[in-house]
Enzyme design. Structure first.
Site, PDB file in Angstrom:
ATOM      1  CB  THR A 181      -0.929   0.017   1.226  1.00  0.00           C
ATOM      2  OG1 THR A 181      -0.146  -0.111   2.419  1.00  0.00           O
ATOM      3  CG2 THR A 181      -1.930  -1.132   1.153  1.00  0.00           C
ATOM      4  CE  LYS A 182       4.898   2.094   3.797  1.00  0.00           C
ATOM      5  NZ  LYS A 182       4.204   1.003   4.446  1.00  0.00           N
ATOM      6  CG  LEU A 183       3.671   7.307  -1.981  1.00  0.00           C
ATOM      7  CD1 LEU A 183       4.607   8.493  -1.857  1.00  0.00           C
ATOM      8  CD2 LEU A 183       2.297   7.753  -2.452  1.00  0.00           C
TER       9      LEU A 183
END
Length: 359
Positions: A181-183
């Site tokens: 769910t990170k950039l």
């Protein structure tokens, strides 16, 4: 007949055809482990931040541990870090045998408070871990003069600017996470980056133990795979459009919460926000432990899964006191779903719920 709103998850990995195609090409190649795509990913991300190079590893937590070991931090040393953060920085400090010195955060930004960090300095302080939380840079301008090596954690804040400088370009070392769910998402994965080639060489020696010039007792196996790197490269290609979508959603969310009990994120002068999370303050809450849980439950009944952006401050795990800003953030901060994969119907549903939000 009652219409039940579709549940909008708090987070959703941003996966497109280019990611699937990149992963398929690696599978067809037969080379899955660390290889040329890992090296390409390292070069691309380092160039994006403006650093000399990177060393890809299997997680952001491993990147933190490698960074600490590169600085030769261990028993008898102290590392300053904010209490209002996930457990990974504290765990990395424990694994190298050092002591974590927790400090409070800036009340409005959720980032480490430079004044609190200054007060925590002592002769055993060897580094400050600086997580840039939720897409907003910490106050690097105030932290730099403290004279202690900074380890910037850019897991949530790639391409944000602080006083015109890219986040990640200021510290002695920088770490990233590529969790789902990170950039930038590779499923799992991380990277250590620096402008110092000697530090990068040390990080490479710690990442793997095969074919080294000598035995390094701290060396382990925390390599990234070409399969992960291929996805990371595809994600990096579309990072500009992904960030633009986040900014668009954040502008709409900010307008929607005007006049409600939700206060939008604060962006101090000289800092830009990339909104890896849209974290609001819920005003008017009762001073009871479950007050924020009640707000989250009401949103969930309406089809919106919101979360506390930090599950529990580190000082609360450790039974410590004296962190009023972190305590207030834990009591009132709420993360609203914001990610590029939200479709127009979902965005309309979020905006409608935000406009009617009450504590």
């Amino acid at each position: 007949m009652t219409t039940v709103a579709r549940m909008i998850p708090h987070s959703r990995p941003s996966i497109e055809y280019s990611d699937i195609h990149a992963a398929t090409e690696v599978l067809r190649s037969g080379r899955l482990a660390q290889g040329p795509l890992v090296e390409r990913f390292e070069r691309r991300l380092a160039a994006d931040i403006g650093l000399a190079g990177g060393v890809a590893v299997n997680s952001g937590t491993s990147a933190l541990e490698v960074a600490l070991r590169v600085l030769d931090i261990g028993l008898g040393d102290e590392v300053i870090l904010p209490s209002y953060v996930c457990a990974a920085p504290w765990l990395a400090v424990q694994r190298v045998g050092a002591t974590a010195r927790l400090v409070d955060i800036e009340p409005e930004t959720y980032n480490i408070d430079p004044d609190a960090a200054r007060r925590a300095l002592n002769p055993t302080t060897r580094a400050i871990i600086v997580p840039h939380l939720f897409g907003l840079p910490a106050d690097l301008t105030a932290l730099e003069p403290l004279g202690v090596p900074l380890i910037e954690d850019c897991a949530q804040t790639l391409r944000a600017l602080e006083q015109g400088r890219p986040v990640g370009s200021v510290g002695r070392l920088t770490v990233c996470s590529f969790y789902a769910t990170k950039l930038l998402c590779t499923g799992e994965g991380g990277m250590v980056l620096s402008r110092d080639e000697a530090l990068l060489d040390q990080a490479r020696a710690l990442r793997e133990y095969d074919e080294g010039a000598a035995l390094t007792p701290a060396s382990t196996n925390v390599k990234m795979t070409d399969l992960q790197a291929a996805i990371g490269l595809a994600q990096l290609d579309r990072l500009p459009s992904s960030l633009e979508r986040r900014l668009e959603l954040a502008r709409n969310y900010t307008a929607a919460v005007k006049g409600t009990d939700l206060r939008p994120p604060v962006v101090p002068a000289g800092r830009s926000h990339v909104y890896s999370r849209f974290v609001v303050r819920v005003s008017g809450l009762r001073h009871e432990p479950d007050a924020l849980n009640d707000v989250m439950a009401r949103f969930e009944r309406s089809g919106l899964h919101c979360r506390k952006p930090v599950f529990r401050s580190l000082h609360r795990y450790l039974g410590l006191h004296g962190f009023p800003a972190a305590d207030e953030a834990e009591r009132t901060a709420l993360s609203i779903p914001l990610y590029p994969g939200l479709n127009d119907d979902e965005v309309a549903q979020v905006l409608a719920l935000l406009r009617g939000a009450r504590a």
